[in-house]
Design an enzyme around this catalytic site. Structure first.
Site, PDB file in Angstrom:
ATOM      1  N   GLU A 187       8.590  16.927  15.685  1.00  0.00           N
ATOM      2  CA  GLU A 187       8.842  16.794  14.250  1.00  0.00           C
ATOM      3  C   GLU A 187       7.869  17.671  13.470  1.00  0.00           C
ATOM      4  O   GLU A 187       6.668  17.637  13.708  1.00  0.00           O
ATOM      5  CB  GLU A 187       8.687  15.344  13.801  1.00  0.00           C
ATOM      6  CG  GLU A 187       9.028  15.189  12.324  1.00  0.00           C
ATOM      7  CD  GLU A 187       9.086  13.756  11.850  1.00  0.00           C
ATOM      8  OE1 GLU A 187      10.128  13.358  11.324  1.00  0.00           O
ATOM      9  OE2 GLU A 187       8.091  13.038  12.001  1.00  0.00           O
ATOM     10  N   LYS A 228       0.853  -1.187   0.000  1.00  0.00           N
ATOM     11  CA  LYS A 228       0.000   0.000   0.000  1.00  0.00           C
ATOM     12  C   LYS A 228       0.891   1.240   0.000  1.00  0.00           C
ATOM     13  O   LYS A 228       1.452   1.623   1.026  1.00  0.00           O
ATOM     14  CB  LYS A 228      -0.911   0.061   1.238  1.00  0.00           C
ATOM     15  CG  LYS A 228      -1.927   1.198   1.095  1.00  0.00           C
ATOM     16  CD  LYS A 228      -2.514   1.682   2.412  1.00  0.00           C
ATOM     17  CE  LYS A 228      -1.851   2.893   2.988  1.00  0.00           C
ATOM     18  NZ  LYS A 228      -1.883   4.128   2.187  1.00  0.00           N
ATOM     19  N   CYS A 270      12.813  11.897   6.598  1.00  0.00           N
ATOM     20  CA  CYS A 270      12.976  11.445   7.991  1.00  0.00           C
ATOM     21  C   CYS A 270      14.323  11.910   8.497  1.00  0.00           C
ATOM     22  O   CYS A 270      14.508  12.111   9.691  1.00  0.00           O
ATOM     23  CB  CYS A 270      12.957   9.924   8.066  1.00  0.00           C
ATOM     24  SG  CYS A 270      11.603   9.206   7.212  1.00  0.00           S
ATOM     25  N   GLU A 294       9.783   2.516  10.963  1.00  0.00           N
ATOM     26  CA  GLU A 294      10.709   3.619  10.685  1.00  0.00           C
ATOM     27  C   GLU A 294       9.886   4.886  10.801  1.00  0.00           C
ATOM     28  O   GLU A 294       8.991   5.117   9.988  1.00  0.00           O
ATOM     29  CB  GLU A 294      11.274   3.427   9.266  1.00  0.00           C
ATOM     30  CG  GLU A 294      12.450   4.287   8.983  1.00  0.00           C
ATOM     31  CD  GLU A 294      13.515   4.072  10.036  1.00  0.00           C
ATOM     32  OE1 GLU A 294      13.842   5.059  10.699  1.00  0.00           O
ATOM     33  OE2 GLU A 294      13.975   2.930  10.208  1.00  0.00           O
TER      34      GLU A 294
HETATM   35  C1  UN1 Z   1      13.790   9.106   4.503  1.00  0.00           C
HETATM   36  O1  UN1 Z   1      13.880  10.298   4.681  1.00  0.00           O
HETATM   37  O2  UN1 Z   1      12.785   8.483   4.847  1.00  0.00           O
HETATM   38  O3  UN1 Z   1      19.621   9.511   3.818  1.00  0.00           O
HETATM   39  C2  UN1 Z   1      14.817   8.318   3.828  1.00  0.00           C
HETATM   40  C3  UN1 Z   1      18.743   9.983   3.110  1.00  0.00           C
HETATM   41  C4  UN1 Z   1      18.096   9.115   2.047  1.00  0.00           C
HETATM   42  C5  UN1 Z   1      16.978   8.321   2.632  1.00  0.00           C
HETATM   43  C6  UN1 Z   1      16.009   9.118   3.423  1.00  0.00           C
HETATM   44  N1  UN1 Z   1      19.069   8.234   1.464  1.00  0.00           N
HETATM   45  O4  UN1 Z   1      18.337  11.106   3.251  1.00  0.00           O
END
Ligand code: UN1
Length: 497
Positions: free
Chosen positions: A385, A175, A284, A250
């Protein structure tokens, strides 16, 4: 009339049982409708899981090197279609083309890594404590994996999860985020074109509360991998805990770049510009806090504000755009809310702080790159965040204070320290509470062949990428072969006697 897309279930492109669809629009220009996608329900998930469970019976028996071979072809197809994919990804999620090309490249790298891993699913063979007995461990596939992915890396994150799952012999119910269903659609087309058996992959479009929840709570889906908010992750975790599922989470981050008095400021400046405003702060791994030591604080802030003022906001498909739009209206509202919170809590708004609607920005979700200074450790701006282009600058007196501020949040994905002192660099590697620490590089830029993930409330102890994720998607089994021809009792049953 925009194109209508379908789910891929039981080897067919099919309409959702609900008969309902949602529109997917370009965040840089919401007049641009990309397509209508299924707003599926639990009955669609039910069919998808049944087909994936049937597919698992065959796929688990396909030799792992042959499974890897399919992934190699997927990598070839992604490489051949890189530019087309980057364009459609920028159209549906907004980040500039250079970044969506990077997103595709991460998928290509993950595919080629997975292809080889099909020949390397290592177990251990160790000496037995008994004569004429063999002892070894090896890996087995688990079953149907529920794959729930976010909008910010529409291709890379699904590949991080699905490629290792598939090479290990599992099947997937996928999904994609409702903001990026077109990338999900084309990705599944590519998997099929590469020769993945049709019941090995199922695509069910829709929303988290319905489709996501139905996947997570389905008793025949023993593995769940989720990337998204910490709040949703908690709900996913509750269900999986109750049902004894294997779960990889995550989630959120509040990553900091630390700039110490002895840092190369030019280098640190490039790092924070990319870390904070790349992907409009919607990674992230984005740099959300800048922790600067007093000796260079004022000078560094001046340098930064000057450069941020020159960043060009716009449609990511246009040359010259540095920063694209936010993903949707709610994201703009959230960023606006945090700008208000920052002001209320006494931080100084140095630049930005406004949504932009003039000229070519009129129909998109654009927000100015924003910097607050004088942010206090512990304030909401510093702790929560935001997932947008807002950077909070915290001034600190010492290395110890910088490390304490870095560690004083509930998240722990990535951190970065700019210093020319090798002692401090190694202290950072050992003392910063994050899954990833960069020395003299920004908080973003994780490589596809190393474990990726965070500590504290960013994750639940698992890693994506690299070799560790293959352990997540397989179950360890131990085999003993006794060829002595007599009953040999293990050492625990005979020791000393
Ligand atoms: C994410 O932000 O979920 O290191 C992944 C990084 C990328 C991956 C980010 N290679 O910013």
């Amino acid at each position: 009339m925009s194109q209508t897309f379908q789910n891929f279930i039981a080897g067919q492109w099919v309409a959702p049982t609900t008969g309902e669809y949602f529109e997917n629009r370009n965040p840089a220009d919401t007049r641009d409708v990309i397509g209508r996608f299924p707003k599926s329900g639990a009955a669609d998930v039910e069919r998808a899981v049944a087909s994936a469970a049937a597919g698992f019976e065959r796929w688990k028996r396909t030799p792992a090197p042959l499974r890897g071979d399919v992934l190699r072809r997927v990598g070839d197809l992604l490489a051949a279609r890189k530019e087309e994919l980057a364009n459609l990804m920028t159209r549906e999620m907004g980040k500039p083309l250079a970044e969506t090309r990077g997103d595709v490249q991460e998928g290509i790298d993950t595919a080629y890594y997975a292809a080889v891993e099909g020949r390397r699913l290592f177990g251990h063979t160790v000496p037995s404590e008994l004569r004429n007995k063999w002892a070894m461990s090896y890996r087995r596939p688990i079953g149907v994996c529920g794959i729930i992915t976010p909008f910010n890396f529409p291709l890379a994150i699904p590949t991080w999860k699905m490629f290792p799952a598939l090479v290990c012999g599992n099947t997937c119910v996928f999904k994609p985020a409702e903001d990026v269903p077109h990338t999900g659609h084309v990705f599944v087309e590519i998997l099929l074109e590469a020769g993945l058996p049709p019941d090995v992959i199922q695509l069910v479009h829709g929303f988290g509360e319905t489709v996501g929840a139905a996947i997570v709570s389905h008793p025949a889906v023993p593995v769940i991998s989720f990337t998204g908010s910490t709040e949703t992750g908690s709900k996913v975790g509750e269900t999986c805990g109750r049902m004894h599922k294997r779960l990889s989470l995550e989630m959120g981050g509040k990553n900091a770049q630390i700039v110490l008095n002895d840092a190369n400021l030019e280098l640190a400046l490039e790092g924070v510009l990319w870390g904070a405003f790349g992907t409009t702060g919607q990674r992230c791994t984005a740099t959300s806090r800048l922790i600067v030591q007093s000796g260079v604080h004022d000078q560094f802030v001046e340098m930064l504000v000057e450069r941020v003022g020159k960043l060009v906001l716009g449609d990511g498909r246009e040359a010259g755009t540095d920063v694209g739009p936010l993903i949707h209206e709610e994201a703009v509202e959230k960023v606006e809310r945090y700008v208000g919170i920052g002001k209320e809590q006494g931080a100084t708004l140095r630049i930005g702080g406004k949504r932009r609607r003039e000229g070519s920005l009129a129909h998109g979700h654009f927000f100015d790159p924003t910097i607050f200074t004088g942010v206090t450790a512990g304030s909401r701006l510093e702790q929560e965040e935001i997932f947008g282009p807002v950077l909070s600058v915290v001034e600190v007196k010492s290395v110890d204070e910088a490390f304490a501020v870095n560690n004083g949040v509930r998240y722990g994905l990535s951190s970065s320290v700019y210093t020319s002192d090798v002692h401090v660099a190694f202290r950072a590697l050992s003392e910063l509470d994050n899954g990833i620490t960069y020395v003299n590089a920004p908080t973003i830029g994780a490589e596809a062949h190393l474990p990726f993930g965070g500590v504290k409330q960013t994750g639940n102890g698992h890693r994506e990428g690299g070799w560790e994720v293959y352990e997540f998607y397989s179950e360890t089994k131990v085999g003993y072969v006794d060829y002595s021809g007599v009953l040999q009792r293990a050492q625990i049953d005979t020791y000393g006697g």
